[in-house]
Design a protein around this motif. Sequence first.
Motif, PDB file in Angstrom:
ATOM      1  N   PHE A   9       0.838  -1.200   0.000  1.00  0.00           N
ATOM      2  CA  PHE A   9       0.000   0.000   0.000  1.00  0.00           C
ATOM      3  C   PHE A   9       0.874   1.251   0.000  1.00  0.00           C
ATOM      4  CE2 PHE A   9      -2.201  -3.363   2.517  1.00  0.00           C
ATOM      5  CZ  PHE A   9      -3.132  -3.701   1.530  1.00  0.00           C
ATOM      6  N   PRO A  10       0.280   2.417  -0.209  1.00  0.00           N
ATOM      7  CA  PRO A  10       1.086   3.649  -0.265  1.00  0.00           C
ATOM      8  C   PRO A  10       1.852   3.907   1.033  1.00  0.00           C
ATOM      9  CG  PRO A  10      -1.116   4.036  -1.150  1.00  0.00           C
ATOM     10  CD  PRO A  10      -1.145   2.668  -0.527  1.00  0.00           C
ATOM     11  N   VAL A  11       3.038   4.494   0.884  1.00  0.00           N
ATOM     12  CA  VAL A  11       3.877   4.875   2.018  1.00  0.00           C
ATOM     13  C   VAL A  11       4.154   6.368   1.926  1.00  0.00           C
ATOM     14  CG1 VAL A  11       6.141   4.593   3.116  1.00  0.00           C
ATOM     15  CG2 VAL A  11       4.972   2.606   2.134  1.00  0.00           C
ATOM     16  N   ASN A  12       4.030   7.063   3.042  1.00  0.00           N
ATOM     17  CA  ASN A  12       4.384   8.481   3.100  1.00  0.00           C
ATOM     18  C   ASN A  12       5.903   8.572   3.204  1.00  0.00           C
ATOM     19  OD1 ASN A  12       5.033  11.124   4.050  1.00  0.00           O
ATOM     20  ND2 ASN A  12       2.920  11.370   4.778  1.00  0.00           N
ATOM     21  N   ARG A  13       6.559   8.833   2.075  1.00  0.00           N
ATOM     22  CA  ARG A  13       8.016   8.788   2.007  1.00  0.00           C
ATOM     23  C   ARG A  13       8.665   9.893   2.843  1.00  0.00           C
ATOM     24  NH1 ARG A  13       9.654   3.806   0.410  1.00  0.00           N
ATOM     25  NH2 ARG A  13       8.046   2.991  -0.987  1.00  0.00           N
ATOM     26  N   VAL A  14       8.016  11.027   2.948  1.00  0.00           N
ATOM     27  CA  VAL A  14       8.575  12.118   3.755  1.00  0.00           C
ATOM     28  C   VAL A  14       8.637  11.698   5.224  1.00  0.00           C
ATOM     29  CG1 VAL A  14       8.228  14.497   4.550  1.00  0.00           C
ATOM     30  CG2 VAL A  14       7.797  13.886   2.155  1.00  0.00           C
ATOM     31  N   LEU A  15       7.525  11.133   5.712  1.00  0.00           N
ATOM     32  CA  LEU A  15       7.511  10.657   7.089  1.00  0.00           C
ATOM     33  C   LEU A  15       8.474   9.482   7.271  1.00  0.00           C
ATOM     34  CD1 LEU A  15       3.800  10.709   8.354  1.00  0.00           C
ATOM     35  CD2 LEU A  15       5.716  12.140   9.086  1.00  0.00           C
TER      36      LEU A  15
END
Length: 203
Positions: A9-15
């Motif tokens: 699933f999508p991952v918040n790359r910034v976090l």
Amino acid sequence: HFLPPKYPFPVNRVLAVKGKQLFNRTCTHCHGSYENDSEGFPIYQQPRFIPWAVVRTDDDRILGNTPAFDAIVERSPLRDLIKHTDLGQGYFAPRLEGIWARFPYLHNNSVPSIAALLTKPENRPKVFSLKDAGERSRFDSGALGLTLPKNEFEEKVLLGQAKRNLRSVYFVEREGHSHQGHDFYTNLSNEEKRSLIEYLKTL
């Protein structure tokens, strides 16, 4: 090479970047670091032994490792496969590759999600359902683990089922099922916990 399953699933790359920095300041002491070689494959590190006095999780399994048990292992035809050490009471901290897919957590599966693991033990869920645990509908991507009862009524129903010893309900008051211990970094901010969870999705 056997690689861990990639988070689907999508991952918040910034976090996740912030989470890696936080992980390297905190969790690496027990769980090691996570780097890849020039071909992109994970670099293996040996798991680290952590004394029980440090992690303080449910001690039911630890108490089963007695000199009498060691003697049985030595007499067993499986003694080449079953090893014991003289390291004392403790656990090898597991490597965390693919950790997103290995819920519930701790050696006795007493904690339903990483978010719950980052919560003080007295505030962790006491009861949760194991029904359809491998289905998408039971996966909480925000908490990184199993979904919990939606309201007080659902929790009360589960509690009643737990007290009737329904096997599909996890209840931390059963012997060997306590969710105590591993209370490291439970005082992180909500933002820090979210970033740590996003990073763990990438392992």
